[in-house]
Motif scaffolding. Structure first.
Motif, PDB file in Angstrom:
ATOM      1  N   GLY A  57      45.555  45.388  48.529  1.00  0.00           N
ATOM      2  CA  GLY A  57      44.701  46.354  49.218  1.00  0.00           C
ATOM      3  C   GLY A  57      44.206  47.458  48.292  1.00  0.00           C
ATOM      4  O   GLY A  57      44.320  48.640  48.601  1.00  0.00           O
ATOM      5  N   TYR A  93      40.101  50.062  41.483  1.00  0.00           N
ATOM      6  CA  TYR A  93      39.247  49.176  40.685  1.00  0.00           C
ATOM      7  C   TYR A  93      38.650  49.915  39.493  1.00  0.00           C
ATOM      8  O   TYR A  93      38.570  49.375  38.392  1.00  0.00           O
ATOM      9  CB  TYR A  93      38.126  48.580  41.534  1.00  0.00           C
ATOM     10  CG  TYR A  93      38.589  47.516  42.489  1.00  0.00           C
ATOM     11  CD1 TYR A  93      39.159  46.347  42.013  1.00  0.00           C
ATOM     12  CD2 TYR A  93      38.461  47.667  43.850  1.00  0.00           C
ATOM     13  CE1 TYR A  93      39.594  45.356  42.879  1.00  0.00           C
ATOM     14  CE2 TYR A  93      38.889  46.690  44.727  1.00  0.00           C
ATOM     15  CZ  TYR A  93      39.454  45.533  44.231  1.00  0.00           C
ATOM     16  OH  TYR A  93      39.880  44.560  45.086  1.00  0.00           O
ATOM     17  N   MET A  97      36.239  44.979  39.299  1.00  0.00           N
ATOM     18  CA  MET A  97      36.779  43.990  40.198  1.00  0.00           C
ATOM     19  C   MET A  97      37.227  42.761  39.417  1.00  0.00           C
ATOM     20  O   MET A  97      38.268  42.208  39.719  1.00  0.00           O
ATOM     21  CB  MET A  97      35.725  43.634  41.231  1.00  0.00           C
ATOM     22  CG  MET A  97      36.105  42.481  42.083  1.00  0.00           C
ATOM     23  SD  MET A  97      36.065  42.946  43.780  1.00  0.00           S
ATOM     24  CE  MET A  97      36.432  41.419  44.516  1.00  0.00           C
ATOM     25  N   ASN A 153      47.688  37.351  44.532  1.00  0.00           N
ATOM     26  CA  ASN A 153      46.328  37.444  45.045  1.00  0.00           C
ATOM     27  C   ASN A 153      45.951  38.923  45.126  1.00  0.00           C
ATOM     28  O   ASN A 153      46.669  39.719  45.713  1.00  0.00           O
ATOM     29  CB  ASN A 153      46.222  36.779  46.415  1.00  0.00           C
ATOM     30  CG  ASN A 153      44.788  36.623  46.862  1.00  0.00           C
ATOM     31  OD1 ASN A 153      43.886  37.255  46.330  1.00  0.00           O
ATOM     32  ND2 ASN A 153      44.581  35.780  47.849  1.00  0.00           N
ATOM     33  N   TYR A 154      44.810  39.289  44.542  1.00  0.00           N
ATOM     34  CA  TYR A 154      44.436  40.705  44.463  1.00  0.00           C
ATOM     35  C   TYR A 154      44.168  41.314  45.838  1.00  0.00           C
ATOM     36  O   TYR A 154      44.262  42.529  46.010  1.00  0.00           O
ATOM     37  CB  TYR A 154      43.239  40.904  43.533  1.00  0.00           C
ATOM     38  CG  TYR A 154      41.913  40.474  44.117  1.00  0.00           C
ATOM     39  CD1 TYR A 154      41.045  41.404  44.648  1.00  0.00           C
ATOM     40  CD2 TYR A 154      41.541  39.141  44.143  1.00  0.00           C
ATOM     41  CE1 TYR A 154      39.836  41.033  45.180  1.00  0.00           C
ATOM     42  CE2 TYR A 154      40.338  38.754  44.678  1.00  0.00           C
ATOM     43  CZ  TYR A 154      39.491  39.694  45.182  1.00  0.00           C
ATOM     44  OH  TYR A 154      38.299  39.312  45.713  1.00  0.00           O
ATOM     45  N   THR A 155      43.851  40.522  46.851  1.00  0.00           N
ATOM     46  CA  THR A 155      43.578  41.066  48.180  1.00  0.00           C
ATOM     47  C   THR A 155      44.852  41.507  48.888  1.00  0.00           C
ATOM     48  O   THR A 155      44.794  42.330  49.795  1.00  0.00           O
ATOM     49  CB  THR A 155      42.844  40.032  49.042  1.00  0.00           C
ATOM     50  OG1 THR A 155      43.639  38.853  49.140  1.00  0.00           O
ATOM     51  CG2 THR A 155      41.489  39.698  48.458  1.00  0.00           C
ATOM     52  N   VAL A 156      45.991  40.994  48.468  1.00  0.00           N
ATOM     53  CA  VAL A 156      47.263  41.353  49.100  1.00  0.00           C
ATOM     54  C   VAL A 156      47.595  42.821  48.841  1.00  0.00           C
ATOM     55  O   VAL A 156      48.188  43.482  49.683  1.00  0.00           O
ATOM     56  CB  VAL A 156      48.403  40.446  48.553  1.00  0.00           C
ATOM     57  CG1 VAL A 156      49.762  40.913  49.023  1.00  0.00           C
ATOM     58  CG2 VAL A 156      48.156  39.017  48.940  1.00  0.00           C
ATOM     59  N   GLN A 215      45.646  37.644  38.970  1.00  0.00           N
ATOM     60  CA  GLN A 215      45.694  36.184  38.938  1.00  0.00           C
ATOM     61  C   GLN A 215      46.664  35.713  37.848  1.00  0.00           C
ATOM     62  O   GLN A 215      47.412  34.771  38.033  1.00  0.00           O
ATOM     63  CB  GLN A 215      44.293  35.617  38.684  1.00  0.00           C
ATOM     64  CG  GLN A 215      44.214  34.115  38.656  1.00  0.00           C
ATOM     65  CD  GLN A 215      44.294  33.519  40.046  1.00  0.00           C
ATOM     66  OE1 GLN A 215      44.077  34.200  41.036  1.00  0.00           O
ATOM     67  NE2 GLN A 215      44.602  32.246  40.119  1.00  0.00           N
ATOM     68  N   PHE A 235      40.928  41.211  39.396  1.00  0.00           N
ATOM     69  CA  PHE A 235      41.108  39.829  39.854  1.00  0.00           C
ATOM     70  C   PHE A 235      41.869  39.006  38.828  1.00  0.00           C
ATOM     71  O   PHE A 235      42.858  38.357  39.136  1.00  0.00           O
ATOM     72  CB  PHE A 235      39.746  39.193  40.153  1.00  0.00           C
ATOM     73  CG  PHE A 235      39.829  37.725  40.462  1.00  0.00           C
ATOM     74  CD1 PHE A 235      40.292  37.288  41.687  1.00  0.00           C
ATOM     75  CD2 PHE A 235      39.471  36.794  39.507  1.00  0.00           C
ATOM     76  CE1 PHE A 235      40.388  35.935  41.965  1.00  0.00           C
ATOM     77  CE2 PHE A 235      39.559  35.443  39.771  1.00  0.00           C
ATOM     78  CZ  PHE A 235      40.015  35.007  41.008  1.00  0.00           C
ATOM     79  N   ALA A 240      38.730  33.306  47.810  1.00  0.00           N
ATOM     80  CA  ALA A 240      39.396  34.166  48.800  1.00  0.00           C
ATOM     81  C   ALA A 240      40.874  33.925  48.832  1.00  0.00           C
ATOM     82  O   ALA A 240      41.446  33.015  48.416  1.00  0.00           O
ATOM     83  CB  ALA A 240      38.809  33.929  50.179  1.00  0.00           C
ATOM     84  N   THR A 276      41.954  50.121  46.417  1.00  0.00           N
ATOM     85  CA  THR A 276      40.814  50.955  46.802  1.00  0.00           C
ATOM     86  C   THR A 276      39.773  50.918  45.684  1.00  0.00           C
ATOM     87  O   THR A 276      40.011  50.373  44.608  1.00  0.00           O
ATOM     88  CB  THR A 276      41.268  52.406  47.029  1.00  0.00           C
ATOM     89  OG1 THR A 276      41.743  52.938  45.792  1.00  0.00           O
ATOM     90  CG2 THR A 276      42.364  52.481  48.085  1.00  0.00           C
TER      91      THR A 276
END
Length: 103
Positions: free
Chosen positions: A19, A25, A1, A14-17, A9, A5, A103, A21
């Motif tokens: 999605g 990772y 992770m 943003n790594y959450t954009v 970055q 990240f 976040a 799995t």
């Protein structure tokens, strides 16, 4: 992770954009194992070369005496190397705070 990240970055995403799995990772983090794996392979290769050279050069009586000393030593070192991660797994250190990601 952490690798994913910091990688995204660095690219300004943003790594959450994305999605990602769990498999994503794991694939992104596999490159952290290349250096330890390469070093372990190199050390094993050097040990095998030294073994072959020593076995060919030393007289049998001297070789037998060396193996009687080094075999138990190798077993103790191997057990110690196995005990360290086992102890760390069974009793994780509470002094290291969990990493929090923005976040």
């Amino acid at each position: 992770m952490l690798h994913a990240f910091w990688f995204f970055q660095y690219l300004g995403v943003n790594y959450t954009v994305l999605g990602l799995t769990s498999q994503d990772y794991l694939i992104r983090s596999a490159d952290g194992l290349l250096l330890p794996l390469a070093m372990t392979t190199a050390v094993c290769l050097i040990v095998l070369w030294v073994y072959r050279i020593a076995r060919a050069q030393l007289p049998p009586a001297y070789w037998h005496r060396i193996t009687k000393i080094l075999t138990p030593l190798a077993v103790v070192i191997g057990l110690a190397l196995l005990a360290v991660p086992l102890i760390a797994f069974l009793h994780p250190s509470p002094s290291v705070p969990p990493t929090r990601f923005p976040a």
